[in-house]
Write a protein that holds these residues in place. Sequence first.
Motif, PDB file in Angstrom:
ATOM      1  N   UNK A  36       0.956  -1.317  -0.081  1.00  0.00           N
ATOM      2  CA  UNK A  36       0.049   0.104   0.100  1.00  0.00           C
ATOM      3  C   UNK A  36       0.892   1.309   0.055  1.00  0.00           C
ATOM      4  N   UNK A  37       0.519   2.296  -0.650  1.00  0.00           N
ATOM      5  CA  UNK A  37       1.295   3.574  -0.815  1.00  0.00           C
ATOM      6  C   UNK A  37       0.515   4.777  -0.832  1.00  0.00           C
ATOM      7  N   UNK A  38       0.673   5.546  -0.419  1.00  0.00           N
ATOM      8  CA  UNK A  38      -0.038   6.975  -0.402  1.00  0.00           C
ATOM      9  C   UNK A  38       0.647   8.054  -0.757  1.00  0.00           C
ATOM     10  N   UNK A  39       0.403   8.903  -1.373  1.00  0.00           N
ATOM     11  CA  UNK A  39       0.762  10.209  -1.915  1.00  0.00           C
ATOM     12  C   UNK A  39       0.089  11.217  -1.487  1.00  0.00           C
ATOM     13  N   UNK A  40       0.262  12.245  -0.581  1.00  0.00           N
ATOM     14  CA  UNK A  40      -0.486  13.118   0.031  1.00  0.00           C
ATOM     15  C   UNK A  40       0.198  14.451  -0.126  1.00  0.00           C
ATOM     16  N   UNK A  41      -0.527  15.460  -0.168  1.00  0.00           N
ATOM     17  CA  UNK A  41      -0.147  16.970  -0.139  1.00  0.00           C
ATOM     18  C   UNK A  41       0.629  17.072   1.302  1.00  0.00           C
ATOM     19  N   UNK A  74       8.865   5.976   3.259  1.00  0.00           N
ATOM     20  CA  UNK A  74       8.460   7.547   3.042  1.00  0.00           C
ATOM     21  C   UNK A  74       9.028   8.582   3.398  1.00  0.00           C
ATOM     22  N   UNK A  75       8.533   9.675   3.378  1.00  0.00           N
ATOM     23  CA  UNK A  75       9.335  10.818   3.765  1.00  0.00           C
ATOM     24  C   UNK A  75       8.439  12.076   3.084  1.00  0.00           C
ATOM     25  N   UNK A  76       8.643  13.402   3.537  1.00  0.00           N
ATOM     26  CA  UNK A  76       8.413  14.429   3.151  1.00  0.00           C
ATOM     27  C   UNK A  76       8.953  15.221   2.044  1.00  0.00           C
ATOM     28  N   UNK A  77       8.568  15.649   1.143  1.00  0.00           N
ATOM     29  CA  UNK A  77       9.367  16.340  -0.152  1.00  0.00           C
ATOM     30  C   UNK A  77       8.661  17.621  -0.438  1.00  0.00           C
ATOM     31  N   UNK A  78       9.337  18.555  -1.153  1.00  0.00           N
ATOM     32  CA  UNK A  78       8.735  19.876  -1.224  1.00  0.00           C
ATOM     33  C   UNK A  78       7.186  19.609  -2.040  1.00  0.00           C
ATOM     34  N   UNK A  79       7.009  18.733  -2.664  1.00  0.00           N
ATOM     35  CA  UNK A  79       5.651  18.837  -3.416  1.00  0.00           C
ATOM     36  C   UNK A  79       4.830  17.801  -2.792  1.00  0.00           C
ATOM     37  N   UNK A  80       5.270  16.819  -2.058  1.00  0.00           N
ATOM     38  CA  UNK A  80       4.417  15.474  -1.817  1.00  0.00           C
ATOM     39  C   UNK A  80       5.034  14.684  -0.629  1.00  0.00           C
ATOM     40  N   UNK A  81       4.186  14.223   0.298  1.00  0.00           N
ATOM     41  CA  UNK A  81       4.403  13.312   1.254  1.00  0.00           C
ATOM     42  C   UNK A  81       4.140  12.222   0.846  1.00  0.00           C
ATOM     43  N   UNK A  82       5.132  10.926   1.076  1.00  0.00           N
ATOM     44  CA  UNK A  82       5.025   9.640   0.447  1.00  0.00           C
ATOM     45  C   UNK A  82       5.012   8.617   1.851  1.00  0.00           C
ATOM     46  N   UNK A 128      -5.429  -0.030  -8.658  1.00  0.00           N
ATOM     47  CA  UNK A 128      -4.245  -0.392  -7.746  1.00  0.00           C
ATOM     48  C   UNK A 128      -3.429   0.471  -7.637  1.00  0.00           C
ATOM     49  N   UNK A 129      -3.250   1.487  -8.667  1.00  0.00           N
ATOM     50  CA  UNK A 129      -2.232   2.495  -8.584  1.00  0.00           C
ATOM     51  C   UNK A 129      -2.225   3.345  -7.294  1.00  0.00           C
ATOM     52  N   UNK A 130      -1.041   4.186  -7.179  1.00  0.00           N
ATOM     53  CA  UNK A 130      -0.997   4.904  -5.757  1.00  0.00           C
ATOM     54  C   UNK A 130      -2.125   5.948  -6.091  1.00  0.00           C
ATOM     55  N   UNK A 131      -2.369   6.489  -7.129  1.00  0.00           N
ATOM     56  CA  UNK A 131      -3.537   7.594  -7.298  1.00  0.00           C
ATOM     57  C   UNK A 131      -4.649   6.808  -6.704  1.00  0.00           C
ATOM     58  N   UNK A 132      -5.082   5.690  -7.245  1.00  0.00           N
ATOM     59  CA  UNK A 132      -6.155   5.049  -6.836  1.00  0.00           C
ATOM     60  C   UNK A 132      -6.370   4.742  -5.059  1.00  0.00           C
ATOM     61  N   UNK A 138      -8.197   8.587   1.361  1.00  0.00           N
ATOM     62  CA  UNK A 138      -9.076   9.544   1.621  1.00  0.00           C
ATOM     63  C   UNK A 138     -10.656   9.408   2.073  1.00  0.00           C
ATOM     64  N   UNK A 139     -11.214   8.461   1.114  1.00  0.00           N
ATOM     65  CA  UNK A 139     -12.706   8.372   1.457  1.00  0.00           C
ATOM     66  C   UNK A 139     -12.964   7.821   2.659  1.00  0.00           C
ATOM     67  N   UNK A 140     -11.944   6.657   2.945  1.00  0.00           N
ATOM     68  CA  UNK A 140     -12.344   5.760   4.039  1.00  0.00           C
ATOM     69  C   UNK A 140     -11.942   6.633   5.329  1.00  0.00           C
ATOM     70  N   UNK A 141     -11.015   7.395   5.322  1.00  0.00           N
ATOM     71  CA  UNK A 141     -10.609   8.299   6.263  1.00  0.00           C
ATOM     72  C   UNK A 141     -11.705   9.377   6.593  1.00  0.00           C
ATOM     73  N   UNK A 142     -12.213   9.882   5.543  1.00  0.00           N
ATOM     74  CA  UNK A 142     -13.288  10.796   5.759  1.00  0.00           C
ATOM     75  C   UNK A 142     -14.648  10.288   6.156  1.00  0.00           C
ATOM     76  N   UNK A 143     -14.923   8.870   6.109  1.00  0.00           N
ATOM     77  CA  UNK A 143     -16.154   8.424   6.509  1.00  0.00           C
ATOM     78  C   UNK A 143     -15.925   8.281   8.090  1.00  0.00           C
TER      79      UNK A 143
END
Length: 149
Positions: A36-41, A74-82, A128-132, A138-143
């Motif tokens: 599982x991978x997340x890419x967040x602001x 993972x880590x935080x980068x200027x444009x994205x947190x992974x 199954x991509x990181x975008x998906x 996000x949807x599960x967390x918001x719920x």
Amino acid sequence: MPSFAGDPRHERLVAVLVPLLRRTCLPGGGGFGGSYELRLAVDEAEALGGIDLIRSAMRKAARSLGWTRLQTFGGSYPQVAVAGVVDQREVPQEFAAVVEDYRMGRMRASAEVVSQTLQDGRRRAVPGSVYVTTQEFRAAFASTEGVPE
């Protein structure tokens, strides 16, 4: 890495992540081969508690599924947190063919999506991509908003 024991943000993330991680383990694969991978602001990751807390929650969720050998990254980068987690257990022989077929199928599906995109120029999300996975997270967390910790 600091301890997040007792942190309600951590427990909430674990509760959200367990079913999402479980879904990455294919049917008939004995629970092996998940990732599982997340890419967040960056500000979104910070609002959740930061990358260290997210990685810790991923590790705890994965261990609750029996992933005894795993890797988090993972880590935080200027444009994205992974942040991500990978089940690195050796796949028993009885499940090896199923897991390998699944992995090959995902690669074929990705190649097909890229091919279709090149043909008609319409962008598509690869299942199954990181975008998906990020959108699902996000949807599960918001719920869980407003649910008592």
